[in-house]
Design an enzyme around this catalytic site. Structure first.
Site, mmCIF file in Angstrom:
data_model
loop_
_atom_site.group_PDB
_atom_site.id
_atom_site.type_symbol
_atom_site.label_atom_id
_atom_site.label_comp_id
_atom_site.label_asym_id
_atom_site.label_seq_id
_atom_site.Cartn_x
_atom_site.Cartn_y
_atom_site.Cartn_z
ATOM 1 N N LEU A 202 58.102 14.861 -2.495
ATOM 2 C CA LEU A 202 56.730 15.279 -2.809
ATOM 3 C C LEU A 202 56.512 16.764 -2.562
ATOM 4 O O LEU A 202 55.729 17.414 -3.258
ATOM 5 C CB LEU A 202 55.729 14.474 -1.972
ATOM 6 C CG LEU A 202 55.613 12.980 -2.282
ATOM 7 C CD1 LEU A 202 54.725 12.297 -1.256
ATOM 8 C CD2 LEU A 202 55.052 12.768 -3.687
ATOM 9 N N PHE A 207 59.840 23.593 8.088
ATOM 10 C CA PHE A 207 60.797 22.855 8.900
ATOM 11 C C PHE A 207 61.224 21.518 8.301
ATOM 12 O O PHE A 207 61.986 20.780 8.914
ATOM 13 C CB PHE A 207 60.221 22.604 10.304
ATOM 14 C CG PHE A 207 60.108 23.850 11.128
ATOM 15 C CD1 PHE A 207 61.219 24.624 11.404
ATOM 16 C CD2 PHE A 207 58.874 24.257 11.616
ATOM 17 C CE1 PHE A 207 61.113 25.767 12.168
ATOM 18 C CE2 PHE A 207 58.763 25.397 12.387
ATOM 19 C CZ PHE A 207 59.883 26.162 12.657
ATOM 20 N N GLY A 208 60.734 21.152 7.139
ATOM 21 C CA GLY A 208 61.126 19.853 6.620
ATOM 22 C C GLY A 208 60.580 19.572 5.239
ATOM 23 O O GLY A 208 60.011 20.450 4.573
ATOM 24 N N VAL A 210 58.697 16.373 2.561
ATOM 25 C CA VAL A 210 57.880 15.174 2.483
ATOM 26 C C VAL A 210 58.316 14.381 1.264
ATOM 27 O O VAL A 210 58.435 14.916 0.165
ATOM 28 C CB VAL A 210 56.376 15.513 2.403
ATOM 29 C CG1 VAL A 210 55.553 14.229 2.318
ATOM 30 C CG2 VAL A 210 55.945 16.350 3.593
ATOM 31 N N ASP A 357 45.532 24.630 12.586
ATOM 32 C CA ASP A 357 45.952 24.976 11.227
ATOM 33 C C ASP A 357 45.044 24.298 10.203
ATOM 34 O O ASP A 357 45.517 23.743 9.206
ATOM 35 C CB ASP A 357 47.414 24.570 11.012
ATOM 36 C CG ASP A 357 48.030 25.250 9.785
ATOM 37 O OD1 ASP A 357 47.389 26.168 9.231
ATOM 38 O OD2 ASP A 357 49.130 24.843 9.378
#
Length: 512
Positions: A202, A207-208, A210, A357
């Site tokens: 997605l 850091f990663g 989805v 955030d």
């Protein structure tokens, strides 16, 4: 029974000998050693007593006294200890009858630790137990039969020795507490990695990534899978740490209608860290605002059709020529969006969680345009200060941050309120970039020295912009709380609905 009879026999023999000795000495001695004073007794803090499983275990008493002031030089001291059973001690198995006699030959010794003599093997001549009472007598030798009673002390051993206590009669003295036990499965959110099914990507971040996925191949229930994945191996520990912190915060936040729900997580070793979230099919708010901007600027035909229909719809058209149908719809939708975000943040505020955030990109939509706050990667519990670390670069969303957060790296619920004002501005401008003409290194000067703020969007009313400006107060304490913002938005929401109900052109006022 044998031991108790022996105690009585020994006691009788000692007393006969003492009386006999007094009778002889009375004939030849006109002076005696005197009477001791200031007898002091305390129990030795022997924790091994509570660790022992021996039935005949015993504490020790420290007995001390002040030397006698008699006219004759003394030869020794005699100490007698007798256990005293009270009515309350009859049913206590630890308090037993007993007697002990000690002779201290050292004339300069004014204390003794008892019991010390052994009658049979490991059996003490008297047993000292917590919460039991003893009579202690001390006198100096030689002596005649005293005119007055021998000095004595009645001493009851405390129930607790330091932090160790006897529980022999706990049932009779302590109430039985009633405790409501709530059984909670340990690691209730933990899901084995093998049960996670990945469908497609997605999106991705610092850091990663989805992914869209499901659990146990049940594709009827879709989930979003957020997992650590770094191209740079050096950043992998930091990425795992960030996701573990996010899981911790989401567990603490709990469930709320305007927070993205945590379904589960995968934190076991030798697997990527995964956060399993409810899938929000509407995407993020920023993408939705950009989509609305394209519709507003491009679809003139749709606008003309909706303008005709609006005359019999619950929509109020603005009389100004420069405001069109979309502005009117957005005014109602704006209040709903703002209210959804404020309610979610109110929940976090009550939990003591700081998001850090809050931005349109981190707010997701359901299919019916309900907003939910997501992305707790930077969130923390309580007021949070980032410590400066040499050689470490942190990426922070400074255009959404309050001045004190930019200057001092100090975050609080009030700094989240500042960010909320910026999110309202994003909604009002259909996703514009805050302070687009200001460089990052000049933003603080623009906010503090120049005292400038984001300008009021054309589609935003004066009342809404007033709420936005209250969020941008330089003094954090003077900014409203999210609870107050919810109340303010509720008032605007009610006034907007009442205005619409009174202005519907499809109805007319008639007399009956």
């Amino acid at each position: 029974m044998f031991i108790q009879c022996k105690y009585i026999l020994i006691y009788d023999i000692i007393m006969v000998l003492l009386l006999y000795s007094d009778a002889i000495n009375a004939k030849n001695i006109t002076k005696f050693a005197g009477v001791v004073e200031n007898i002091t007794v305390y129990v030795s803090e022997d924790e091994s007593y509570f660790k022992s499983n021996t039935a005949l275990k015993s504490l020790k008493l420290n007995i001390s006294w002040t030397p006698s002031n008699g006219e004759k030089e003394l030869s020794s001291y005699s100490v007698m200890i007798t256990s005293m059973l009270k009515k309350t001690d009859i049913n206590r198995t630890e308090c037993t009858e007993g007697f002990a006699f000690y002779n201290v030959q050292n004339k300069s010794q004014f204390s003794i630790l008892v019991p010390q003599n052994k009658l049979l093997g490991d059996i003490s001549d008297i047993q000292i137990h917590p919460n039991c009472t003893y009579k202690i007598q001390v006198y100096a030798n030689p002596r005649v039969k005293p005119i007055r009673k021998l000095p004595e002390v009645i001493y009851r051993v405390p129930e607790c020795i330091r932090h160790k206590c006897s529980c022999a009669d706990a049932k009779s003295t302590l109430p039985i507490p009633k405790v409501e036990v709530i059984r909670q499965r340990e690691n209730e959110f933990e899901v084995p990695y093998k049960y996670i099914n990945f469908i497609y990507e997605l999106g991705k971040g610092q850091f990663g990534k989805v992914y869209l996925g499901s659990l146990n191949n049940n594709k009827n229930i879709l989930i979003a899978i957020k997992m650590s994945q770094c191209s740079d191996a050096c950043n992998e520990p930091e990425a795992r740490h960030q996701l573990l912190e996010e899981i911790k915060i989401m567990k603490a936040a709990g469930s709320h209608i305007h927070l993205v729900s945590l379904i589960g997580c995968c934190t076991l070793p030798n697997n990527p860290i995964c956060i399993l979230l409810e899938y929000m099919e509407g995407g993020d708010l920023l993408a939705y605002l950009h989509y609305r901007r394209k519709i507003k600027s491009g679809d003139k035909l749709l606008y003309s059709v909706e303008k005709t229909i609006s005359k019999c719809a619950n929509i109020v058209e603005n009389k100004n020529d420069n405001e069109n149908l979309y502005d009117t719809i957005e005014n109602q939708q704006f209040i709903k969006f703002a209210f959804d975000i404020a309610r979610g943040m109110e929940h976090l505020e009550a939990k003591g969680i700081i998001h850090r955030d809050l931005a349109a990109r981190n707010i997701l939509l359901t299919s019916d345009l309900t907003l939910k706050i997501s992305d707790f990667g930077l969130s923390r519990n309580g007021i949070y200060v980032i410590n400066n670390m040499a050689g470490k670069v942190r990426q922070l969303p400074i255009r959404w941050m309050s001045p004190e957060a930019i200057c001092n790296h100090a975050f609080s619920s009030k700094s989240d309120v500042w960010s909320f004002g910026v999110v309202l501005w994003e909604i009002g401008t259909l996703g514009s970039f805050p302070y687009a003409n200001i460089q990052d290194n000049k933003l603080l000067h623009y906010l503090i020295q120049d005292k400038c703020r984001l300008t009021c969007p054309n589609t935003v009313s004066h009342n809404i912009y007033k709420i936005m400006c209250s969020c941008w107060n330089m003094v954090p304490q003077d900014r409203p709380s999210f609870a107050q913002l919810v109340l303010n938005l509720q008032i605007l929401k009610k006034s907007l609905h009442s205005m619409h109900d009174a202005s519907n052109p499809c109805y007319a006022m008639l007399l009956y």
